[in-house]
Design an enzyme around this catalytic site. Sequence first.
Site, mmCIF file in Angstrom:
data_model
loop_
_atom_site.group_PDB
_atom_site.id
_atom_site.type_symbol
_atom_site.label_atom_id
_atom_site.label_comp_id
_atom_site.label_asym_id
_atom_site.label_seq_id
_atom_site.Cartn_x
_atom_site.Cartn_y
_atom_site.Cartn_z
ATOM 1 N N LYS A 165 0.694 -1.296 -0.094
ATOM 2 C CA LYS A 165 -0.039 0.077 0.100
ATOM 3 C C LYS A 165 0.785 1.151 -0.035
ATOM 4 O O LYS A 165 0.528 2.145 -0.770
ATOM 5 C CB LYS A 165 -0.860 -0.108 1.201
ATOM 6 C CG LYS A 165 -1.954 -1.143 1.263
ATOM 7 C CD LYS A 165 -2.910 -0.855 2.433
ATOM 8 C CE LYS A 165 -2.143 -1.006 3.929
ATOM 9 N NZ LYS A 165 -1.649 -2.342 4.029
ATOM 10 N N GLU B 218 1.346 5.560 11.653
ATOM 11 C CA GLU B 218 2.258 4.641 10.742
ATOM 12 C C GLU B 218 3.648 4.649 11.545
ATOM 13 O O GLU B 218 3.744 5.562 12.467
ATOM 14 C CB GLU B 218 2.297 4.869 9.539
ATOM 15 C CG GLU B 218 1.122 4.656 8.514
ATOM 16 C CD GLU B 218 0.678 3.095 8.601
ATOM 17 O OE1 GLU B 218 1.335 2.444 8.052
ATOM 18 O OE2 GLU B 218 -0.300 2.708 9.032
ATOM 19 N N ARG B 219 4.527 4.003 10.851
ATOM 20 C CA ARG B 219 5.761 3.715 11.673
ATOM 21 C C ARG B 219 6.812 4.936 11.460
ATOM 22 O O ARG B 219 6.663 5.412 10.371
ATOM 23 C CB ARG B 219 6.659 2.379 11.102
ATOM 24 C CG ARG B 219 5.767 1.276 11.308
ATOM 25 C CD ARG B 219 6.424 0.153 10.432
ATOM 26 N NE ARG B 219 5.594 -1.079 10.602
ATOM 27 C CZ ARG B 219 4.182 -1.223 9.726
ATOM 28 N NH1 ARG B 219 3.704 -0.559 8.995
ATOM 29 N NH2 ARG B 219 3.539 -2.301 9.881
#
Length: 467
Positions: free
Chosen positions: A154, A180-181
């Site tokens: 993605k 997110e990371r």
Amino acid sequence: MQNMGIVQSVRGSVVDARFESDLPSIRNILHADDGRVVLEVVAQRDAHHVRAIALTSTQGLARGAAVQDSGAPLKVPVGKTILSRMFDVFGNAIDRLPAPDAVQWRSVHRAPPALVSRSTKSEIFETGIKVIDVLMPLERGGKAGLFGGAGVGKTVLLTEMIHNMVGHQEGVSIFCGIGERCREGQELYSDMKTAGVLPNMVMVFGQMNEPAGSRFRVGHAALTMAEYFRDDEHRDVLLLIDNIFRFIQAGSEVSGLMGQMPSRLGYQPTMGTELAGLEERIANTDTGAITSIQAVYVPADDFTDPAAVHTFSHLSASIVLSRKRASEGLYPAIDPLQSNSKMATPGIVGERHYALAQEIRGTLAQYAQLKDIIAMLGLEQLSSGDRNVVARARRLERFLTQPFFTTEQFTGMPGKLVSLKDALDGCERILRDEFKDYPESALYMIGAVDEAKAKLPASKEQDHAVQ
């Protein structure tokens, strides 16, 4: 006069405060512990007490600490000088550069554009990625979802779209990272800097390690910046959200912290309203368009999950990523039979494009049905007509793969941007059996279909070696 109160209780990220005179409004920002702790009012419990959710860590906050009402909701900076910069949910620059000057501060809570100001014209938004432009065209000013489980590509697909849009269209890209990371944010920043597209881009991050309240508001902050470029600068905006599921998840955490009764599968009862409040602001108006592409994590690859179902209802195009295709090396790993777009009608894309897309889907669907027979009896047991369908479908599958600019360093293959005309011509020529005598590998990871001829000698040598 400053409106001051005191902290009455601290339970994790939930803080109750008492105000003697003026009760702060819902959504007002409160500052506690000399401004170190930022809170947002979510409920007025009675004439003197408010309940707030923390947007920063509450470590060290104690009962009796002073709380100051800012008198305003959360605000973020907007203006031309925010381009090429990286911000957190509070509008603080996090790219180790000085704070941008000549900015206005606007509330993150804004109403969607009125129906009368919305544009009713349907236009196609070209991405330069073959499989998307041919089978599931995106809408200018629409919302497209990238659905997939963990690790199917993605974020890579989103990054490629940023590269193609900013590099080849005079628009602004806004990247919003929700939960997110941190590694992904750092990589994206350096990749965009290397690609030279940072001057037309803004990044806003509310990362995994931040409190739920911060992750819940970062999407609204990014949208406020996007609305400035659409309404004030009259520019088209590409808003990329990675990942919208984390927004729903943050809302679920906030709801749980507030003690609300959970709804189906443990999600918050207000999920539909919260998601609509964010999605309805993404619109195409007379002054410009905000086109949004959103990555949607699907828990356990289950598309009946309430988070996936609610998100589907807002989208004009759904791009479904398949783990099976990724395992076969067919990148981008988009499932052409599960993905769809409301733009794929003869009145919008044209008769030729529509007919070709339907023929491609029909060929791939037939091949999917024949796979079981091939697995049991072998290809030789099929009729000659079915064998031709299988040959066409396998060549189409390989032609719809594409090398990306953002993965050059990993694959060693230069990225390709393919126009819609070239993509349609290639599919039509494959369906007319022009490449029947070409090995399948000649069509794998190329741009326009004529590149297959350049690959032919090498492919033939490989085929002989295999035999």
